[in-house]
Design a protein around this motif. Structure first.
Motif, PDB file in Angstrom:
ATOM      1  N   THR A  59     -77.867  -8.993 -12.868  1.00 54.84           N
ATOM      2  CA  THR A  59     -76.685  -8.127 -12.790  1.00 54.84           C
ATOM      3  C   THR A  59     -75.968  -8.070 -14.128  1.00 54.84           C
ATOM      4  O   THR A  59     -75.538  -6.994 -14.577  1.00 54.84           O
ATOM      5  CB  THR A  59     -75.724  -8.644 -11.704  1.00 54.84           C
ATOM      6  OG1 THR A  59     -76.404  -8.684 -10.445  1.00 54.84           O
ATOM      7  CG2 THR A  59     -74.516  -7.728 -11.574  1.00 54.84           C
ATOM      8  N   LEU A  60     -75.849  -9.219 -14.786  1.00 57.28           N
ATOM      9  CA  LEU A  60     -75.206  -9.251 -16.095  1.00 57.28           C
ATOM     10  C   LEU A  60     -75.990  -8.448 -17.126  1.00 57.28           C
ATOM     11  O   LEU A  60     -75.412  -7.802 -18.004  1.00 57.28           O
ATOM     12  CB  LEU A  60     -75.051 -10.699 -16.567  1.00 57.28           C
ATOM     13  CG  LEU A  60     -73.875 -11.479 -15.982  1.00 57.28           C
ATOM     14  CD1 LEU A  60     -73.923 -12.926 -16.457  1.00 57.28           C
ATOM     15  CD2 LEU A  60     -72.551 -10.843 -16.381  1.00 57.28           C
ATOM     16  N   GLU A  61     -77.300  -8.474 -17.031  1.00 60.87           N
ATOM     17  CA  GLU A  61     -78.118  -7.687 -17.952  1.00 60.87           C
ATOM     18  C   GLU A  61     -77.864  -6.192 -17.751  1.00 60.87           C
ATOM     19  O   GLU A  61     -77.790  -5.429 -18.724  1.00 60.87           O
ATOM     20  CB  GLU A  61     -79.600  -8.013 -17.734  1.00 60.87           C
ATOM     21  CG  GLU A  61     -79.982  -9.414 -18.194  1.00 60.87           C
ATOM     22  CD  GLU A  61     -81.396  -9.790 -17.793  1.00 60.87           C
ATOM     23  OE1 GLU A  61     -82.048  -8.981 -17.090  1.00 60.87           O
ATOM     24  OE2 GLU A  61     -81.865 -10.888 -18.181  1.00 60.87           O
ATOM     25  N   GLY A  62     -77.704  -5.782 -16.485  1.00 60.70           N
ATOM     26  CA  GLY A  62     -77.362  -4.390 -16.223  1.00 60.70           C
ATOM     27  C   GLY A  62     -75.986  -4.031 -16.750  1.00 60.70           C
ATOM     28  O   GLY A  62     -75.780  -2.949 -17.317  1.00 60.70           O
ATOM     29  N   GLN A  94     -78.149 -26.363 -14.482  1.00 60.40           N
ATOM     30  CA  GLN A  94     -77.111 -26.528 -15.497  1.00 60.40           C
ATOM     31  C   GLN A  94     -77.377 -25.643 -16.710  1.00 60.40           C
ATOM     32  O   GLN A  94     -76.455 -25.041 -17.272  1.00 60.40           O
ATOM     33  CB  GLN A  94     -77.016 -27.990 -15.913  1.00 60.40           C
ATOM     34  CG  GLN A  94     -76.367 -28.884 -14.876  1.00 60.40           C
ATOM     35  CD  GLN A  94     -76.182 -30.301 -15.373  1.00 60.40           C
ATOM     36  OE1 GLN A  94     -76.832 -30.718 -16.330  1.00 60.40           O
ATOM     37  NE2 GLN A  94     -75.314 -31.054 -14.725  1.00 60.40           N
ATOM     38  N   SER A  95     -78.622 -25.525 -17.121  1.00 55.07           N
ATOM     39  CA  SER A  95     -78.967 -24.681 -18.263  1.00 55.07           C
ATOM     40  C   SER A  95     -78.663 -23.212 -17.961  1.00 55.07           C
ATOM     41  O   SER A  95     -78.133 -22.486 -18.797  1.00 55.07           O
ATOM     42  CB  SER A  95     -80.451 -24.850 -18.618  1.00 55.07           C
ATOM     43  OG  SER A  95     -80.726 -26.161 -19.031  1.00 55.07           O
ATOM     44  N   LEU A  96     -78.998 -22.779 -16.738  1.00 53.30           N
ATOM     45  CA  LEU A  96     -78.754 -21.394 -16.361  1.00 53.30           C
ATOM     46  C   LEU A  96     -77.266 -21.114 -16.253  1.00 53.30           C
ATOM     47  O   LEU A  96     -76.787 -20.055 -16.685  1.00 53.30           O
ATOM     48  CB  LEU A  96     -79.452 -21.089 -15.034  1.00 53.30           C
ATOM     49  CG  LEU A  96     -79.421 -19.631 -14.559  1.00 53.30           C
ATOM     50  CD1 LEU A  96     -79.959 -18.691 -15.647  1.00 53.30           C
ATOM     51  CD2 LEU A  96     -80.222 -19.471 -13.275  1.00 53.30           C
ATOM     52  N   THR A 102     -72.467 -18.530 -18.400  1.00 54.01           N
ATOM     53  CA  THR A 102     -71.085 -18.663 -18.870  1.00 54.01           C
ATOM     54  C   THR A 102     -70.910 -18.002 -20.233  1.00 54.01           C
ATOM     55  O   THR A 102     -69.937 -17.263 -20.478  1.00 54.01           O
ATOM     56  CB  THR A 102     -70.693 -20.147 -18.947  1.00 54.01           C
ATOM     57  OG1 THR A 102     -70.813 -20.739 -17.650  1.00 54.01           O
ATOM     58  CG2 THR A 102     -69.262 -20.308 -19.437  1.00 54.01           C
ATOM     59  N   ARG A 103     -71.857 -18.251 -21.132  1.00 58.58           N
ATOM     60  CA  ARG A 103     -71.767 -17.645 -22.470  1.00 58.58           C
ATOM     61  C   ARG A 103     -71.993 -16.136 -22.413  1.00 58.58           C
ATOM     62  O   ARG A 103     -71.392 -15.373 -23.167  1.00 58.58           O
ATOM     63  CB  ARG A 103     -72.777 -18.312 -23.398  1.00 58.58           C
ATOM     64  CG  ARG A 103     -72.313 -19.694 -23.890  1.00 58.58           C
ATOM     65  CD  ARG A 103     -73.397 -20.384 -24.705  1.00 58.58           C
ATOM     66  NE  ARG A 103     -74.377 -21.032 -23.834  1.00 58.58           N
ATOM     67  CZ  ARG A 103     -75.635 -21.224 -24.175  1.00 58.58           C
ATOM     68  NH1 ARG A 103     -76.090 -20.799 -25.330  1.00 58.58           N
ATOM     69  NH2 ARG A 103     -76.462 -21.834 -23.343  1.00 58.58           N
ATOM     70  N   GLU A 104     -72.864 -15.682 -21.500  1.00 54.99           N
ATOM     71  CA  GLU A 104     -73.095 -14.251 -21.338  1.00 54.99           C
ATOM     72  C   GLU A 104     -71.831 -13.555 -20.828  1.00 54.99           C
ATOM     73  O   GLU A 104     -71.454 -12.488 -21.323  1.00 54.99           O
ATOM     74  CB  GLU A 104     -74.252 -14.016 -20.363  1.00 54.99           C
ATOM     75  CG  GLU A 104     -74.497 -12.558 -20.003  1.00 54.99           C
ATOM     76  CD  GLU A 104     -75.153 -11.776 -21.118  1.00 54.99           C
ATOM     77  OE1 GLU A 104     -75.075 -10.533 -21.078  1.00 54.99           O
ATOM     78  OE2 GLU A 104     -75.720 -12.401 -22.031  1.00 54.99           O
ATOM     79  N   GLN A 155     -69.633 -10.626 -22.732  1.00 54.94           N
ATOM     80  CA  GLN A 155     -69.297  -9.347 -22.127  1.00 54.94           C
ATOM     81  C   GLN A 155     -67.786  -9.147 -22.044  1.00 54.94           C
ATOM     82  O   GLN A 155     -67.288  -8.027 -22.218  1.00 54.94           O
ATOM     83  CB  GLN A 155     -69.920  -9.250 -20.730  1.00 54.94           C
ATOM     84  CG  GLN A 155     -71.428  -9.100 -20.743  1.00 54.94           C
ATOM     85  CD  GLN A 155     -71.883  -7.927 -21.586  1.00 54.94           C
ATOM     86  OE1 GLN A 155     -71.328  -6.844 -21.529  1.00 54.94           O
ATOM     87  NE2 GLN A 155     -72.903  -8.148 -22.397  1.00 54.94           N
ATOM     88  N   GLN A 156     -67.052 -10.213 -21.795  1.00 58.62           N
ATOM     89  CA  GLN A 156     -65.598 -10.117 -21.750  1.00 58.62           C
ATOM     90  C   GLN A 156     -65.050  -9.683 -23.111  1.00 58.62           C
ATOM     91  O   GLN A 156     -64.182  -8.803 -23.197  1.00 58.62           O
ATOM     92  CB  GLN A 156     -64.994 -11.461 -21.341  1.00 58.62           C
ATOM     93  CG  GLN A 156     -63.477 -11.441 -21.214  1.00 58.62           C
ATOM     94  CD  GLN A 156     -62.919 -12.795 -20.810  1.00 58.62           C
ATOM     95  OE1 GLN A 156     -63.614 -13.805 -20.844  1.00 58.62           O
ATOM     96  NE2 GLN A 156     -61.672 -12.831 -20.420  1.00 58.62           N
TER      97      GLN A 156
END
Length: 324
Positions: free
Chosen positions: A87-90, A140-142, A147-149, A153-154
């Motif tokens: 969803t974030l990629e979209g 945890q890695s995901l 979080t950084r993604e 975007q923010q």
């Protein structure tokens, strides 16, 4: 092996010899087996009566069950986070489309990778190992990457919002309409033969031809910098400062209808066409300047829309907005 076993023991204080006999080996083995059976029955009974001896078998079984449930929950959480990542990629692609629409550069893959970074070393407990530890480390890695993604975007959408506000003010101050109805020469800007002096001089605007008294409108939002008669060849004129480096000038007017210092909107009536100054006939001399440099006003005309047409289109747009 041995049917019977005899051993002799000497006393340390005397030379007495004593005989010690052991039971048969078979009897010893039977006793051990019986003891083990009794121990097994005892442990089994302890389990049946909820571990009254406090050996912890119930807690161990519960922990095993909880561990199995937790691993299943971590797997499910990982699947859901992968959906969030898609969803974030979209959203990132949609964000790039918005950035282009407001005249911002796209966030390319290299920039995104540098901002998000690679997989960081998870800070799992040293006591969590095996499959549970691996599942937790992946989750945890995901989460860290997501979080950084989200943060990237923010920041991108904040830039878009800031640029939208800027563009709103910028476009309202862009001298984009023809300020008076009437024909004009597309090649009127530049060096030309002056119609009165008959010498070649730089013409810093365009001449729009119409009768004396024809309405003249502001080409964009701004503040009237000067309104009145000059001693130069432009006669009566209005000069408007639009901001963002833009200014416009309206010369050879018969009269001004706005005072200096007045804020005006695009399409607002500011004067009337005339033939004051050094002219051969009635017309409007119209100039556009950007950062003090004269521009060809024709380059800023939006589909040659004059003020009357602009006001009609604006009224239609406002009506549709009120309906919704």
């Amino acid at each position: 092996m041995f049917r019977n076993a005899r051993f002799f023991v000497f006393s340390s204080s005397s030379l007495d010899l004593r005989e010690v006999r052991f039971f048969k080996t078979k009897l010893v083995a039977s006793g051990m087996a019986l003891g083990l059976c009794l121990l097994g029955l005892l442990l089994f009974g302890n389990i049946l009566v909820n571990d009254v001896l406090g050996l912890g078998y119930g807690e161990m079984s519960m922990l095993v069950s909880e561990n199995r449930v937790l691993k299943d929950q971590i797997r499910e959480m990982g699947r859901k986070m992968q959906v969030v990542q898609r969803t974030l990629e979209g959203l990132a692609e949609r964000g790039n489309e918005l950035r282009v629409s407001v005249d911002l550069q796209r966030i390319d893959d290299d920039t995104r990778s540098a901002s998000i970074g690679g997989t960081r070393e998870p800070s799992t407990s040293a006591f969590i190992t095996g499959e549970a530890g691996a599942l937790l480390a992946q989750s945890q890695s995901l989460i860290d990457r997501l979080t950084r993604e989200v943060r990237l975007q923010q920041q991108s959408y904040e830039e878009i919002q800031t640029r939208l506000k800027y563009n709103k003010g910028y476009f309202s101050c862009l001298p984009a309409i023809k300020p008076m109805a009437g024909p004009y020469s597309i090649g009127g800007f530049g060096m030309r033969l002056h119609p009165v002096l008959h010498v070649y001089r730089m013409h810093y605007g365009v001449d729009i031809i119409n009768d004396v008294g024809t309405d003249v409108y502001a080409a964009a939002d701004g503040v009237v910098h000067f309104a009145g008669r000059t001693q130069g060849g432009l006669g009566i004129l209005v000069e408007i400062n639009h901001g963002y480096g833009f200014a416009s000038l309206y010369g050879h007017l018969s009269q001004t209808l706005v005072p200096s210092g007045k804020a005006v909107k695009r399409g607002e009536l500011i004067g009337r066409c005339g033939r004051t100054g050094l002219v051969s006939g009635p017309h409007l001399h119209y100039e556009v300047r950007r950062s003090g440099v004269s521009q060809n006003p024709v380059d800023y005309f939006f589909d040659d829309i004059d003020a009357a047409r602009y006001r009609a289109l604006l009224a239609q747009a406002n009506a549709r907005t009120e309906e919704h």
